[in-house]
Scaffold this motif. Structure first.
Motif, short mmCIF file in Angstrom:
data_model
loop_
_atom_site.label_atom_id
_atom_site.label_comp_id
_atom_site.label_asym_id
_atom_site.label_seq_id
_atom_site.Cartn_x
_atom_site.Cartn_y
_atom_site.Cartn_z
N THR A 281 0.81 -1.23 0.00
CA THR A 281 0.00 0.00 0.00
C THR A 281 0.84 1.27 0.00
O THR A 281 0.31 2.37 -0.24
CB THR A 281 -0.92 0.00 1.24
OG1 THR A 281 -0.11 -0.10 2.43
CG2 THR A 281 -1.88 -1.18 1.19
N THR A 282 2.14 1.17 0.28
CA THR A 282 3.01 2.35 0.33
C THR A 282 3.61 2.68 -1.03
O THR A 282 4.17 3.76 -1.23
CB THR A 282 4.15 2.13 1.36
OG1 THR A 282 3.60 1.58 2.55
CG2 THR A 282 4.87 3.42 1.69
N TYR A 283 3.53 1.75 -1.96
CA TYR A 283 4.22 1.83 -3.25
C TYR A 283 3.87 3.11 -4.01
O TYR A 283 4.74 3.83 -4.49
CB TYR A 283 3.84 0.60 -4.06
CG TYR A 283 4.60 0.39 -5.35
CD1 TYR A 283 5.87 -0.17 -5.36
CD2 TYR A 283 4.02 0.72 -6.58
CE1 TYR A 283 6.54 -0.41 -6.54
CE2 TYR A 283 4.68 0.49 -7.77
CZ TYR A 283 5.94 -0.07 -7.75
OH TYR A 283 6.61 -0.30 -8.93
N MET A 284 2.57 3.39 -4.14
CA MET A 284 2.15 4.54 -4.94
C MET A 284 2.62 5.85 -4.33
O MET A 284 3.07 6.75 -5.04
CB MET A 284 0.63 4.54 -5.08
CG MET A 284 0.11 3.41 -5.96
SD MET A 284 -1.68 3.45 -6.17
CE MET A 284 -1.91 5.07 -6.87
N GLY A 285 2.57 5.97 -3.01
CA GLY A 285 3.02 7.19 -2.36
C GLY A 285 4.52 7.36 -2.46
O GLY A 285 5.01 8.48 -2.65
N LEU A 286 5.27 6.26 -2.34
CA LEU A 286 6.73 6.35 -2.40
C LEU A 286 7.19 6.84 -3.77
O LEU A 286 8.09 7.68 -3.88
CB LEU A 286 7.34 4.98 -2.07
CG LEU A 286 8.87 4.93 -1.95
CD1 LEU A 286 9.29 3.95 -0.85
CD2 LEU A 286 9.53 4.51 -3.27
N TYR A 287 6.58 6.33 -4.82
CA TYR A 287 6.99 6.70 -6.18
C TYR A 287 6.19 7.88 -6.74
O TYR A 287 6.43 8.29 -7.88
CB TYR A 287 6.87 5.51 -7.12
CG TYR A 287 8.02 4.54 -6.98
CD1 TYR A 287 9.28 4.86 -7.47
CD2 TYR A 287 7.86 3.32 -6.34
CE1 TYR A 287 10.35 3.98 -7.34
CE2 TYR A 287 8.92 2.43 -6.20
CZ TYR A 287 10.17 2.77 -6.71
OH TYR A 287 11.22 1.90 -6.57
#
Length: 462
Positions: free
Chosen positions: A201-207
């Motif tokens: 769930t963190t992937y989109m925010g990180l990139y």
């Protein structure tokens, strides 16, 4: 012939020095193990043979011309009047500068396309992100399968770390996986090849991936829902991304739509892509650092390495900055840029040598004319213009010949890219201007020297 051979040997020595410099410049292109080895006598035999053949070829044409000279003209120092065809020399100059112009255009446009590739908005952020992979041996070892998530939690607690995400791959990578998914809509069943990326769930925010409709993925051990990109939404019939939310792709619901992002290099068009969360397949660490300077990056990376060693003591730690991974996708283009730049320099240098020789020859042949003009009041500027205008015409002819050839070559090369720069007229105008400036610099020295000559010397009775 003897003097030509000596000059050829000198040129060979200079060429060896320049070749060593070229090998260093092209270090990333030259295969490992390729080097100039001066311990082999075969090298010297080869260079000697090349020098002999070059001297023979270079001396043949002047020798033939000299053999045709009239002794009377030679004794009166009027050999320039019979020193070969002026038309041939002009054709050679035009040919040399046409080749140089093609390389100048190529260097400019290859550099322009490379900058476009590196600086284009790929639809995600790439700075201050480090990636590394779970060891294969540990990933498939059931006793240590959860260790990677424990390590991710430890990395999150570091002061220099902003976010950590686990995924099966980065947004853009050489590797990818596709599935043929079915969608049943108004037009019946569609079978679509979809690029799948598995992420937490963190992937989109990180990139920095932009959600344009719906919501983010929920944590899950198995795939239960999709986030699709805009291209896939349009492929299944939704021009408005929000309309795709709630529909079923294959057997899973679409819960969100993300802005298009490039999952491969700009050679390729954006393809239908789907993100899903499947915990067991998340084996790539994606770590975003807090932006507080390179020293802080090094310190944080050292801390991560320590944590890695505690978790996987027998496995090497191989982190990679994500922006470097993106740049590596265009290594072929970087190498081509280096080769074209080097070839451009060589072509321009050879062209300038030929042009300088022709200017010198012309100035010598028109010595008396220049003297008469000076006696009659001609200025230095007018004489320089007189000597230069004919050569500038040759350069402009070379530019006109080279432009369509260069355009065709660059257009052919750019066809390999789905996303590319537009070929515009000003690029060729700039290349032509560079060629004219280079020619003027080459011509000006000898022209000014001839214009400043004492007319008494040039008009002295023989």
């Amino acid at each position: 012939m003897g003097e030509t051979f000596v000059l050829t040997l000198l040129a060979t020595g200079i060429a060896i020095v320049l070749a060593k410099g070229a090998l260093a410049y092209l270090g990333n292109i030259i295969p490992k193990g390729v080097a100039l080895d001066f311990s082999h006598p075969q090298l010297y035999v080869f260079l000697l043979i090349v020098a002999l053949l070059t001297a023979l070829l270079a001396g043949t044409y002047p020798g033939v011309l000299i053999s045709r000279l009239s002794p009377v003209l030679a004794l009166r120092s009027q050999t320039s009047q019979a020193a070969g065809s002026a038309g041939l020399r002009r054709v050679l100059i035009v040919g040399q500068f046409a080749v140089a112009q093609v390389f100048i255009v190529g260097a400019l446009l290859v550099g322009q396309q490379l900058r476009f590739l590196i600086n284009s908005d790929l639809g995600f952020q790439r700075e201050a992100i480090v990636t590394f992979h779970t060891p294969t041996s540990s990933f498939f070892n059931g006793d240590h399968k959860e260790a990677r998530f424990t390590l991710a939690d430890q990395i999150r607690k570091l002061a220099g770390v902003e976010r950590v995400s686990m995924a099966n791959q980065t947004p853009i990578s050489g590797g990818y996986s596709t599935s043929t998914l079915e969608y049943t809509g108004k037009k019946g069943k569609l079978k679509i090849n979809v690029y799948r990326k598995e992420a937490d769930t963190t992937y989109m925010g990180l990139y920095g991936l932009k959600l344009v409709a719906g919501r983010n993925l929920l944590p899950s051990d198995t795939a239960r829902e999709y986030i699709i990109n805009e291209t896939l939404a349009k492929r299944i019939g939704f021009q408005n991304p929000a309309d795709a939310v709630g529909h079923v792709l294959a057997t899973l619901p679409i819960v969100g739509v993300v802005s298009d992002f490039h999952h491969r290099s700009l050679h390729n068009a954006i393809q239908p892509t789907a993100l899903m969360s499947q915990k067991n397949d998340l084996h790539t660490f994606n770590v975003r650092f807090r932006r507080s300077g390179a020293d802080s990056f090094d310190k944080t990376l050292a801390q991560i390495k320590t944590l890695w060693g505690n978790t996987y003591p027998d496995e090497p730690f191989n982190p990679k900055f994500f922006d470097e991974s993106v740049a590596e996708l265009y290594g072929k283009e970087r190498n081509l840029g280096k080769l074209v730049t080097l070839a451009t320099g060589i072509a321009v240098f050879i062209s300038c040598l030929g042009l300088f020789g022709l200017v010198t020859f012309t100035a010598q042949r028109r010595t008396k004319e220049i003297g008469v003009r000076k006696v009659l009041g001609a200025s230095v500027a007018s004489i320089v213009t007189l000597l230069s205008k004919d050569f500038l015409v040759l350069i402009l002819v070379a530019v006109l010949i080279a432009t369509p050839v260069a355009w065709w070559g660059v257009d052919k090369w750019l066809q390999d890219f789905a996303y590319k720069i537009d070929i515009e007229w000003w690029m060729f105008a700039l290349a032509g201007l560079l060629a004219v400036v280079i020619a003027l610099l080459t011509i000006s020295f000898q022209s000014i020297k001839a214009a400043l000559m004492n007319p008494v010397k040039s008009l002295r009775s023989e």
